[in-house]
Design a protein around this motif. Structure first.
Motif, PDB file in Angstrom:
ATOM      1  N   MET A  90       0.859  -1.012  -0.068  1.00 20.11           N
ATOM      2  CA  MET A  90       0.124  -0.003   0.102  1.00 20.11           C
ATOM      3  C   MET A  90       0.923   1.392   0.062  1.00 20.11           C
ATOM      4  SD  MET A  90      -3.197  -0.988   2.478  1.00 20.11           S
ATOM      5  CE  MET A  90      -3.666   0.945   2.667  1.00 20.11           C
ATOM      6  N   ASP A  91       1.979   1.371   0.474  1.00 15.71           N
ATOM      7  CA  ASP A  91       2.620   2.402   0.795  1.00 15.71           C
ATOM      8  C   ASP A  91       4.009   2.711  -0.732  1.00 15.71           C
ATOM      9  OD1 ASP A  91       3.172   3.012   3.051  1.00 15.71           O
ATOM     10  OD2 ASP A  91       4.022   1.692   4.047  1.00 15.71           O
ATOM     11  N   ASP A  92       3.999   1.329  -1.191  1.00 23.08           N
ATOM     12  CA  ASP A  92       4.426   1.572  -2.694  1.00 23.08           C
ATOM     13  C   ASP A  92       3.423   2.384  -3.277  1.00 23.08           C
ATOM     14  OD1 ASP A  92       6.819   0.786  -1.356  1.00 23.08           O
ATOM     15  OD2 ASP A  92       6.230  -1.389  -2.289  1.00 23.08           O
ATOM     16  N   ASN A  93       2.238   1.770  -3.328  1.00 16.92           N
ATOM     17  CA  ASN A  93       1.494   2.428  -4.510  1.00 16.92           C
ATOM     18  C   ASN A  93       1.035   3.686  -4.128  1.00 16.92           C
ATOM     19  OD1 ASN A  93       1.159  -0.113  -6.279  1.00 16.92           O
ATOM     20  ND2 ASN A  93      -0.556  -0.867  -4.826  1.00 16.92           N
ATOM     21  N   GLU A  94       0.936   4.039  -2.969  1.00 14.18           N
ATOM     22  CA  GLU A  94       0.030   5.735  -2.846  1.00 14.18           C
ATOM     23  C   GLU A  94       1.396   6.625  -3.215  1.00 14.18           C
ATOM     24  OE1 GLU A  94       0.204   5.712   1.114  1.00 14.18           O
ATOM     25  OE2 GLU A  94      -1.948   5.112   0.960  1.00 14.18           O
ATOM     26  N   ARG A  95       2.902   5.586  -2.899  1.00 11.70           N
ATOM     27  CA  ARG A  95       4.106   6.614  -3.704  1.00 11.70           C
ATOM     28  C   ARG A  95       4.329   6.845  -4.887  1.00 11.70           C
ATOM     29  NH1 ARG A  95       6.973   4.419   0.495  1.00 11.70           N
ATOM     30  NH2 ARG A  95       6.835   2.124  -0.140  1.00 11.70           N
ATOM     31  N   ASP A  96       3.738   5.323  -5.437  1.00  3.65           N
ATOM     32  CA  ASP A  96       3.443   5.352  -7.564  1.00  3.65           C
ATOM     33  C   ASP A  96       2.521   6.380  -8.000  1.00  3.65           C
ATOM     34  OD1 ASP A  96       5.700   3.133  -7.603  1.00  3.65           O
ATOM     35  OD2 ASP A  96       3.931   2.088  -7.735  1.00  3.65           O
ATOM     36  N   VAL A  97       1.379   6.749  -6.396  1.00  7.12           N
ATOM     37  CA  VAL A  97       0.544   7.593  -7.439  1.00  7.12           C
ATOM     38  C   VAL A  97       0.823   8.547  -6.671  1.00  7.12           C
ATOM     39  CG1 VAL A  97      -1.886   8.230  -6.665  1.00  7.12           C
ATOM     40  CG2 VAL A  97      -1.475   6.092  -7.094  1.00  7.12           C
ATOM     41  N   ARG A 124      -2.515   4.187 -15.670  1.00 10.48           N
ATOM     42  CA  ARG A 124      -1.946   3.784 -14.850  1.00 10.48           C
ATOM     43  C   ARG A 124      -2.093   4.536 -13.208  1.00 10.48           C
ATOM     44  NH1 ARG A 124       0.912   0.500 -12.128  1.00 10.48           N
ATOM     45  NH2 ARG A 124       3.588   1.568 -10.849  1.00 10.48           N
ATOM     46  N   ILE A 125      -2.318   5.579 -12.773  1.00 12.19           N
ATOM     47  CA  ILE A 125      -3.305   6.085 -11.998  1.00 12.19           C
ATOM     48  C   ILE A 125      -4.543   5.126 -11.804  1.00 12.19           C
ATOM     49  CG2 ILE A 125      -4.420   8.192 -10.793  1.00 12.19           C
ATOM     50  CD1 ILE A 125      -2.633   9.989 -12.454  1.00 12.19           C
ATOM     51  N   GLY A 126      -5.870   5.406 -12.349  1.00 16.83           N
ATOM     52  CA  GLY A 126      -6.484   4.556 -12.059  1.00 16.83           C
ATOM     53  C   GLY A 126      -6.823   2.939 -12.374  1.00 16.83           C
ATOM     54  N   ASP A 127      -5.599   2.817 -12.198  1.00 17.92           N
ATOM     55  CA  ASP A 127      -5.155   1.078 -12.049  1.00 17.92           C
ATOM     56  C   ASP A 127      -4.571   0.950 -10.814  1.00 17.92           C
ATOM     57  OD1 ASP A 127      -6.299   0.243 -14.733  1.00 17.92           O
ATOM     58  OD2 ASP A 127      -3.882   0.070 -15.192  1.00 17.92           O
ATOM     59  N   LEU A 128      -3.508   2.090 -10.491  1.00 17.39           N
ATOM     60  CA  LEU A 128      -2.720   2.136  -8.968  1.00 17.39           C
ATOM     61  C   LEU A 128      -4.265   2.509  -7.777  1.00 17.39           C
ATOM     62  CD1 LEU A 128       0.632   3.863 -10.131  1.00 17.39           C
ATOM     63  CD2 LEU A 128      -0.249   1.819  -9.257  1.00 17.39           C
ATOM     64  N   ARG A 129      -4.566   3.184  -8.003  1.00 13.90           N
ATOM     65  CA  ARG A 129      -6.149   3.780  -7.192  1.00 13.90           C
ATOM     66  C   ARG A 129      -6.911   2.457  -6.942  1.00 13.90           C
ATOM     67  NH1 ARG A 129      -7.377   9.621  -9.603  1.00 13.90           N
ATOM     68  NH2 ARG A 129      -5.882  10.243  -8.457  1.00 13.90           N
ATOM     69  N   THR A 130      -7.242   1.682  -8.334  1.00 18.53           N
ATOM     70  CA  THR A 130      -8.114   0.072  -7.529  1.00 18.53           C
ATOM     71  C   THR A 130      -7.205  -0.894  -7.307  1.00 18.53           C
ATOM     72  OG1 THR A 130      -9.027   1.064 -10.030  1.00 18.53           O
ATOM     73  CG2 THR A 130      -9.258  -1.857  -9.707  1.00 18.53           C
ATOM     74  N   ARG A 131      -6.132  -0.815  -7.582  1.00 21.49           N
ATOM     75  CA  ARG A 131      -5.312  -1.525  -6.746  1.00 21.49           C
ATOM     76  C   ARG A 131      -5.009  -1.202  -5.081  1.00 21.49           C
ATOM     77  NH1 ARG A 131       0.559  -2.343  -9.809  1.00 21.49           N
ATOM     78  NH2 ARG A 131       0.409  -3.505  -7.604  1.00 21.49           N
ATOM     79  N   ILE A 132      -4.895  -0.232  -4.821  1.00 21.69           N
ATOM     80  CA  ILE A 132      -4.916  -0.097  -3.254  1.00 21.69           C
ATOM     81  C   ILE A 132      -5.780  -0.036  -2.942  1.00 21.69           C
ATOM     82  CG2 ILE A 132      -4.956   2.746  -2.048  1.00 21.69           C
ATOM     83  CD1 ILE A 132      -2.618   3.683  -3.840  1.00 21.69           C
ATOM     84  N   ALA A 133      -7.478   0.352  -3.343  1.00 23.91           N
ATOM     85  CA  ALA A 133      -8.559  -0.074  -2.870  1.00 23.91           C
ATOM     86  C   ALA A 133      -8.909  -1.642  -2.986  1.00 23.91           C
ATOM     87  CB  ALA A 133     -10.559   0.764  -3.873  1.00 23.91           C
ATOM     88  N   GLN A 134      -7.946  -2.325  -3.928  1.00 23.08           N
ATOM     89  CA  GLN A 134      -8.503  -4.016  -3.523  1.00 23.08           C
ATOM     90  C   GLN A 134      -7.881  -4.147  -2.204  1.00 23.08           C
ATOM     91  OE1 GLN A 134      -7.315  -5.214  -7.255  1.00 23.08           O
ATOM     92  NE2 GLN A 134      -9.396  -4.912  -7.909  1.00 23.08           N
ATOM     93  N   LEU A 135      -6.431  -3.344  -1.985  1.00 19.03           N
ATOM     94  CA  LEU A 135      -6.061  -3.778  -1.164  1.00 19.03           C
ATOM     95  C   LEU A 135      -6.041  -3.446   0.244  1.00 19.03           C
ATOM     96  CD1 LEU A 135      -2.032  -3.536  -2.770  1.00 19.03           C
ATOM     97  CD2 LEU A 135      -2.757  -5.268  -1.600  1.00 19.03           C
ATOM     98  N   GLU A 136      -6.937  -1.874   1.063  1.00 20.41           N
ATOM     99  CA  GLU A 136      -7.805  -1.709   1.672  1.00 20.41           C
ATOM    100  C   GLU A 136      -8.057  -2.561   1.583  1.00 20.41           C
ATOM    101  OE1 GLU A 136      -8.648   2.429   0.603  1.00 20.41           O
ATOM    102  OE2 GLU A 136      -6.741   3.289   0.973  1.00 20.41           O
TER     103      GLU A 136
END
Length: 187
Positions: A90-97, A124-136
């Motif tokens: 989650m931290d990595d994805n937040e940094r990527d976003v 990419r941002i949409g994918d990352l946000r989706t991944r963050i939501a799934q991880l959360e």
């Protein structure tokens, strides 16, 4: 003398009625005896079915206990392996976003040359946000599972505490440490 034959007829009619009623009672009693005999004949079969059902319940209880042990083991493994990595991801994805958002601001949306890059970056941002939501969501589910397992453990501890256990005797050589007075401390 007409009274006596009338009385005799009435007495005969009453006797006949009583005999018919008694015959009906005997017939019902005979049917009840047949049903009772049938029930006694079926008793061994019912006892055998009850024994089979009790054995099936014992088998299912053993299976449930084995499943509980496997579930506890799985939860322990998942705790050790998955949960720490979820927080890191989650931290990595937040940094990527944040990096992609910064990149979008720098490149500018008006440039025709960068139009395809912006589209790819937005995807990419949409994918990352989706991944963050799934991880959360997974993290929330995992934490709910942990809380449930903790409640199960508490319930198990409570059940064990209710059992009558003999308390362990303290070791004979265990003596409490003397309490030191504040004024006795070296300066």
């Amino acid at each position: 003398m007409t009274v006596i034959p009338g009385l005799v007829r009435r007495a005969a009619a009453e006797a006949e009625r009583q005999l018919r009623g008694g015959a009906g009672v005997l017939a019902r009693l005979g049917r009840d005896l047949e049903r009772s005999a049938e029930a006694w004949r079926q008793l061994p079969a019912h006892l055998e079915r009850v024994t089979l059902l009790e054995q099936a319940v014992r088998d299912q209880d053993a299976e449930v206990r084995a499943l509980r042990a496997e579930l506890d083991s799985l939860v322990g493994q998942l705790n050790d392996r998955l949960l720490p990595r979820i927080d890191e991801r989650m931290d990595d994805n937040e940094r990527d976003v944040a990096a992609v958002a910064t990149s979008l601001i720098r490149t500018g949306r008006d440039s025709a040359v960068h139009g395809t890059r912006l589209t790819a970056a937005e995807r990419r941002i949409g994918d990352l946000r989706t991944r963050i939501a799934q991880l959360e969501q997974r993290t929330g589910l995992w934490r709910d599972l942990q809380a449930t397992m903790a409640r199960f453990g508490d319930d198990l501890d409570a059940m064990r505490a209710r059992m009558a256990l003999r308390p362990a005797d303290p070791p004979a050589d265990a003596a409490p440490a003397p309490v030191q007075n504040i004024t006795d401390r070296p300066a």
